[in-house]
Write an enzyme that holds these catalytic residues in place. Structure first.
Site, short mmCIF file in Angstrom:
data_model
loop_
_atom_site.label_atom_id
_atom_site.label_comp_id
_atom_site.label_asym_id
_atom_site.label_seq_id
_atom_site.Cartn_x
_atom_site.Cartn_y
_atom_site.Cartn_z
CD GLU A 34 -2.84 0.96 2.47
OE1 GLU A 34 -2.81 -0.03 3.24
OE2 GLU A 34 -3.53 1.96 2.68
NE ARG A 258 3.49 -8.01 10.97
CZ ARG A 258 2.86 -7.32 10.00
NH1 ARG A 258 1.86 -7.86 9.35
NH2 ARG A 258 3.23 -6.11 9.71
CE LYS A 268 2.84 0.16 5.06
NZ LYS A 268 2.49 -0.07 3.66
#
Ligand code: ATP
Ligand code: MG
Length: 551
Positions: A34, A258, A268
């Site tokens: 994204e 992850r 983020k």
């Protein structure tokens, strides 16, 4: 172990089975960032997995910007993401944007409405949340759930035309309000947002939700293996339901754990806070776990790829030690970085029996491998050495300089400390030595054995430089799991700037892609702002892991 001998990871097993069963002719993966921030080391793992699998099995990998949220996204991020992937050494087959599919996604939504599988809900978001139930309580149908197909089609078209304000209406998939998976309780698939999009401008005022864009984009691109992180497991059911109901290419979703790393944060949202609140100097601050931060600090693409290989892929969450990444860096640079001399905290050393005004050119090796060649460094009676290499009252087993003690000056002579000078405040200002003329490196006939070798610079041609020493950005292993705000755990000493340091004159020509080992001091890399007028070097890593627990 060579890669052939290594056992397959679970994704490789799935792919090999699929290929063997003839399910696909070749595989197609994608990396779907994204564009709302810079890539971090966690993304590097995802890139390595997606591009790596396609490479291994002769497939393709798309770069797809998942840009369905107009508010947080920006072209600056698009550029940085592309730069970082290329720098890591990967090439995408094609570059796509989920926003390229807005027309198709709209048609898909209409198709669902026509099948009686989606409806417009006028309820407020609070009401929708209230009726949703909880994991232990069933949800309840909204009063708008039974609208006719015609009415839904008309309202959806009016939503698109801008007739309604943000939040007035949403489009929901009609699945099952008592489903055990909360995400299947009539999820919202389109919402109204009167916002400018970085690519589609003001064309749209309705935007698909993540779950109604991701799987569909995969399908449009004929992605065979859609690889994501574990938190998407509950989404898989919806992913499959939508593909099935829309009767489009059957992409499949697979999840892996992850990457979490010690002494840092990786989301983020948190990284953006560090940038916006000035805790760091930007997304590429060398303390940031971003790809651009690691690059600026002096990491090499090979060291990051090697790290990703070492951590592997699995389905269990864990916390990887930051020192593993440093280990991979040292492994790469140990044999390739040119070895030079730099004095970070200088003190003057005067050789009283070396002729005043004389200069000698001494040969020194560029590295442990002969193939790295050699260069010449100049020597005179006035040198800089490291302040910490002298002790007025030597500790036990001190093999460096002290009154009466001898050391070798790297690639030069053996010197003996005769005396030292202090200023009125008691601070050491000069060390006076004599040298042994017969002890020149490479042709030593002195017969004197010394245990210590120290680095030095000729004061006459040493070049001033600013040295930036970085340490871990956080004081605790897992700042996100601590009480209170994660920013309370920032390490106040994560950056130490040394402004009185000196380096060899050869470093005036250092290029911004050259990695150095400052002998005995660590790995260093010219900062992107370094210039001939002001040399600035970032410490990439120390030579050894200084955080190993002392026993
Ligand atoms: P963040 O949680 O840091 O904001 P994100 O998941 O929102 O990250 P995306 O841009 O959506 O960021 O991520 C692109 C891809 O990278 C996704 O497939 C995502 O699963 C993967 N990814 C993100 N963070 C990690 C991580 N820490 N380890 C491995 N893969 C990751
Ligand atoms: Mg995401």
């Amino acid at each position: 172990m060579s890669s052939e001998e290594k056992s397959l990871n679970f994704l490789e097993e799935i792919i090999e089975n699929d290929l063997a069963a003839g399910k696909y002719q070749s595989i197609h993966t994608r990396f779907p960032p994204e564009p709302n921030g810079y890539l971090h080391i966690g993304h590097a793992k995802s890139i390595y997995v997606n591009f790596g699998l396609a490479k291994k099995y002769g497939g393709k990998t798309n770069l797809r910007f998942d840009d369905t949220n107009p508010v947080t996204e920006d072209t600056e991020y698009v550029h940085s993401i592309k730069e970082d992937i290329k720098w890591l050494g990967f090439e995408w087959t094609a570059e796509f944007y989920a926003s390229d599919y807005f027309d198709t996604l709209y048609e898909y939504a209409v198709k669902l409405i026509n099948k009686g599988l989606a409806y417009i809900d006028d309820s407020s978001s609070e009401e929708i949340a209230r009726l949703k139930g909880t994991p232990t309580e069933p949800g309840k149908d909204s009063t708008f759930r039974h609208r006719s197909i015609e009415e839904n089609l008309r309202l959806f078209s009016e939503m698109k035309e801008g007739k309604y304000k943000d939040g007035e209406k949403v489009l929901r998939a009609k699945i099952d309000m008592v489903h055990t998976n909360m995400l299947m309780r009539d999820p919202i698939i389109y919402r109204i947002k009167h916002a400018h999009h970085h690519r589609t401008g003001d064309k749209w005022c309705i935007y698909p939700m993540y779950d109604f864009a991701h799987g569909q984009s995969d399908s449009i691109e004929k992605i065979t293996h859609s690889i994501c992180t574990l938190e998407f497991i509950p989404h898989r059911e919806l992913y499959e339901w939508l593909i099935q109901q829309l009767d489009i290419f059957p992409s499949h979703q697979y999840e892996f754990a992850r990457l979490n790393m010690t002494y840092t944060v990786m989301s983020k949202r948190k990284l953006l806070q560090l940038v916006n609140e000035g805790h760091v100097a930007g997304w590429d601050d060398p303390r940031m776990p971003t790809i651009s931060g690691f690059r600026r600090k002096g990491y090499t693409p090979a060291s990051i790829r090697n790290f990703c290989e070492k951590i592997g892929v699995a389905r269990r969450e864990n916390l990887i030690d930051l020192s593993l990444l440093e280990f991979c860096l040292r492994e790469d640079l140990n044999h390739t970085a040119k070895r030079v001399m730099a004095v970070l905290d200088p003190i003057k050393l005067v050789i009283t029996n070396y002729p005043e005004g004389k200069t000698e050119e001494l040969k020194t090796e560029n590295g442990p491998d002969e193939s790295m060649g050699h260069r010449h460094i100049s020597f005179s009676n006035t040198l800089w050495i490291e302040r910490e290499d002298f002790m007025e009252v030597p500790a036990k087993k001190w093999f460096r300089l002290a009154p009466g003690a001898m050391v070798r000056l790297k690639s030069a002579y053996i010197v003996k400390c005769e005396s030292f000078v202090k200023d009125n405040n008691g601070n050491l200002t000069e060390i006076h030595c004599t040298y042994i003329p017969e002890s020149k490196s490479g042709q030593d006939t002195s017969g004197i054995q010394v245990k210590g070798t120290i680095h030095w610079l000729n004061a006459a041609d040493a070049v001033p430089a600013e040295i930036r020493l970085y340490d871990r950005l956080f004081k605790v292993e897992n700042p996100s799991s601590e009480e209170g705000d994660f920013k309370e755990y920032i390490n106040p000493d994560s950056l130490v700037v040394l402004s009185n340091s000196f380096v060899e004159p050869s470093l005036l020509d250092a290029l911004n892609n050259e990695h150095f080992q400052f002998i005995r001091k660590g790995y260093f890399f010219p900062d992107k702002t370094s210039s001939k007028d002001k040399l600035i070097f970032n410490r990439t890593a120390t030579l050894k892991d200084t955080w190993v627990k002392k026993v």
